[in-house]
Design an enzyme around this catalytic site. Structure first.
Site, PDB file in Angstrom:
ATOM      1  N   SER A   1     -56.970  31.786  11.798  1.00 36.17           N
ATOM      2  CA  SER A   1     -57.476  30.912  12.869  1.00 36.17           C
ATOM      3  C   SER A   1     -57.876  29.538  12.320  1.00 36.17           C
ATOM      4  O   SER A   1     -58.954  29.025  12.644  1.00 36.17           O
ATOM      5  CB  SER A   1     -58.653  31.552  13.607  1.00 36.17           C
ATOM      6  OG  SER A   1     -58.241  32.689  14.329  1.00 36.17           O
TER       7      SER A   1
ATOM      8  N   LEU B   1     -56.880  26.760  13.125  1.00 34.82           N
ATOM      9  CA  LEU B   1     -56.934  25.799  14.235  1.00 34.82           C
ATOM     10  C   LEU B   1     -57.898  26.272  15.309  1.00 34.82           C
ATOM     11  O   LEU B   1     -57.881  25.754  16.426  1.00 34.82           O
ATOM     12  CB  LEU B   1     -55.541  25.594  14.839  1.00 34.82           C
ATOM     13  CG  LEU B   1     -54.478  25.093  13.865  1.00 34.82           C
ATOM     14  CD1 LEU B   1     -53.124  24.999  14.560  1.00 34.82           C
ATOM     15  CD2 LEU B   1     -54.880  23.735  13.291  1.00 34.82           C
ATOM     16  N   ALA B   2     -58.740  27.250  14.955  1.00 37.45           N
ATOM     17  CA  ALA B   2     -59.697  27.817  15.912  1.00 37.45           C
ATOM     18  C   ALA B   2     -58.973  28.252  17.188  1.00 37.45           C
ATOM     19  O   ALA B   2     -59.382  27.936  18.296  1.00 37.45           O
ATOM     20  CB  ALA B   2     -60.827  26.840  16.215  1.00 37.45           C
ATOM     21  N   GLN B   3     -57.871  28.985  16.984  1.00 41.98           N
ATOM     22  CA  GLN B   3     -57.030  29.512  18.070  1.00 41.98           C
ATOM     23  C   GLN B   3     -56.529  28.405  18.996  1.00 41.98           C
ATOM     24  O   GLN B   3     -56.297  28.631  20.177  1.00 41.98           O
ATOM     25  CB  GLN B   3     -57.777  30.601  18.849  1.00 41.98           C
ATOM     26  CG  GLN B   3     -58.048  31.832  18.011  1.00 41.98           C
ATOM     27  CD  GLN B   3     -58.702  32.955  18.770  1.00 41.98           C
ATOM     28  OE1 GLN B   3     -59.169  32.789  19.888  1.00 41.98           O
ATOM     29  NE2 GLN B   3     -58.745  34.125  18.147  1.00 41.98           N
ATOM     30  N   GLY B   4     -56.352  27.212  18.446  1.00 40.02           N
ATOM     31  CA  GLY B   4     -55.797  26.104  19.208  1.00 40.02           C
ATOM     32  C   GLY B   4     -56.824  25.126  19.717  1.00 40.02           C
ATOM     33  O   GLY B   4     -56.468  24.067  20.252  1.00 40.02           O
TER      34      GLY B   4
ATOM     35  N   TYR C   1     -51.596  44.921  14.556  1.00 39.86           N
ATOM     36  CA  TYR C   1     -50.984  43.915  15.421  1.00 39.86           C
ATOM     37  C   TYR C   1     -49.859  44.540  16.247  1.00 39.86           C
ATOM     38  O   TYR C   1     -48.824  44.937  15.704  1.00 39.86           O
ATOM     39  CB  TYR C   1     -50.417  42.753  14.604  1.00 39.86           C
ATOM     40  CG  TYR C   1     -51.440  41.975  13.804  1.00 39.86           C
ATOM     41  CD1 TYR C   1     -52.805  42.086  14.046  1.00 39.86           C
ATOM     42  CD2 TYR C   1     -51.036  41.123  12.782  1.00 39.86           C
ATOM     43  CE1 TYR C   1     -53.732  41.372  13.311  1.00 39.86           C
ATOM     44  CE2 TYR C   1     -51.959  40.400  12.035  1.00 39.86           C
ATOM     45  CZ  TYR C   1     -53.301  40.530  12.305  1.00 39.86           C
ATOM     46  OH  TYR C   1     -54.202  39.827  11.565  1.00 39.86           O
TER      47      TYR C   1
ATOM     48  N   GLY D   1     -56.178  19.783  20.259  1.00 35.41           N
ATOM     49  CA  GLY D   1     -56.316  18.685  21.219  1.00 35.41           C
ATOM     50  C   GLY D   1     -55.556  18.927  22.515  1.00 35.41           C
ATOM     51  O   GLY D   1     -55.505  18.046  23.379  1.00 35.41           O
TER      52      GLY D   1
ATOM     53  N   LEU E   1     -58.562  23.112  18.043  1.00 38.99           N
ATOM     54  CA  LEU E   1     -58.446  21.869  17.288  1.00 38.99           C
ATOM     55  C   LEU E   1     -57.108  21.163  17.488  1.00 38.99           C
ATOM     56  O   LEU E   1     -56.867  20.125  16.882  1.00 38.99           O
ATOM     57  CB  LEU E   1     -58.669  22.144  15.803  1.00 38.99           C
ATOM     58  CG  LEU E   1     -60.058  22.677  15.446  1.00 38.99           C
ATOM     59  CD1 LEU E   1     -60.114  23.176  14.007  1.00 38.99           C
ATOM     60  CD2 LEU E   1     -61.121  21.600  15.671  1.00 38.99           C
TER      61      LEU E   1
END
Length: 322
Positions: free
Chosen positions: A197, A199-202, A58, A206, A204
């Site tokens: 991940s 939140l699936a990279q955001g 990273y 919304g 989820l």
């Protein structure tokens, strides 16, 4: 904050902090993010977060340095986790990389040292020989793996001759593969699945739709953010919002509560700011009802995104603005 109910030297919080973004420009957070990163870490500590995950890859070591500096004197109180990139994961190399990571982090020992991904050529026998030596000399506490299937996870454990405490894998409402075997194994054997991940990279959160796609190279490279997939996810996001309203929460918090429904799962979402860190930590306290969980699972199964090879031409056209 809630914690995993396992026998570990330090308690492991159900919500940790993933630091892929620290020192990495591709997330598009701007030049002031390193200052914010320290604020995020300090707030996470205040909220009872004890798991901080990084990797030598990273930011090519910058994430480890930023995290170590931000933790300061609290480094010894929390679970500092890092990962070795398995370019040539033979025992001497693994040992050298651990020493380098510990120096960047400013710690005497790495609480959880993980193999970042399986090497297709080098067997885990030699890798775990290096890990065992690191444990014997006290530089590494627990050993973990990342992106391993169940067969290889168990083989790595046999090669180590001790428990491989964790397997860090992609897991979210729309990446549910770990539910088939990794999570049941963790619950049966007293191990941990660390969900990256979550939140699936955001996706989820919304926050995005077909008319408002995300910025940043990482998300643009994710087929979930194709306009077509954002449109297909409308009903899933609507279900998340409905459950969120019942808990006075956000869709992101409900998506995190979904993965934390499993007692041996820990989630390590990233955070772009202190407020997001606060929302993530609060998700550990949300208890979904059976009906809510079933509704979320049904909506997630109904979401059929375009992925794989079928997504490639669509992503090229999206990049070209056609």
């Amino acid at each position: 904050m809630r914690f995993v109910r396992l026998d570990t030297p330090k308690p492991i919080s159900r919500i940790g902090l993933g630091t892929w973004q620290f020192g990495s420009r591709e997330w598009g957070y701007g030049p002031d993010y390193e200052r914010r990163a320290a604020e995020i870490v300090r707030r996470a500590l205040d909220l009872g977060v004890t798991l901080f995950d990084t990797a030598e890859l990273y930011g090519f070591g910058r994430s480890e340095r930023i995290l170590g500096a931000a933790l300061g004197d609290d480094r010894a109180k929390v679970v500092v986790a890092s990962k070795v990139f398995p370019l040539l994961p033979v025992a001497p190399v693994v040992q050298q990389r651990a020493v380098a990571s510990a120096a960047r982090l400013g710690v005497d020992g790495i609480d959880l040292y993980q193999v970042h991904q399986p090497n297709p050529v080098v067997a885990d026998t030699t890798t775990m020989s290096g890990m065992r030596t690191l444990q014997d000399v006290g530089l590494v506490g627990e050993v973990g793996v990342s992106n391993y299937d169940l067969r290889r996870w168990r083989f790595a454990e046999a090669a180590l001759g001790r428990r491989v405490l964790s397997n860090q894998v992609r897991y979210s409402m729309i990446d549910r593969g770990p539910e088939e075997d990794l999570i049941p194994y963790a619950e049966q054997a007293g191990r941990i699945v660390i969900a990256y991940s979550p939140l699936a990279q955001g996706f989820l959160s919304g926050r995005y739709d077909a008319t408002n796609p995300p910025a940043g190279a990482v998300r643009r490279a994710n087929p979930y953010f194709l306009p077509e997939n954002l449109e297909r996810g409308t009903e899933l996001i609507a279900t998340l919002r409905e459950v969120a309203d019942a808990h006075d929460a956000t869709p992101s918090q409900i998506a995190l509560a979904y993965v934390l429904r499993h007692p041996n799962v820990v989630a390590i979402p990233g955070a772009s700011g202190v407020e997001q860190m606060e929302r993530n930590a609060a998700a550990a306290e949300i208890d979904l009802t059976d009906d809510e969980y079933a509704a979320l699972a049904t909506a997630a199964r109904a979401f059929r995104p375009v992925t794989g090879l079928a997504a490639v031409p669509k992503m090229i056209r999206a990049r070209l603005g056609k």
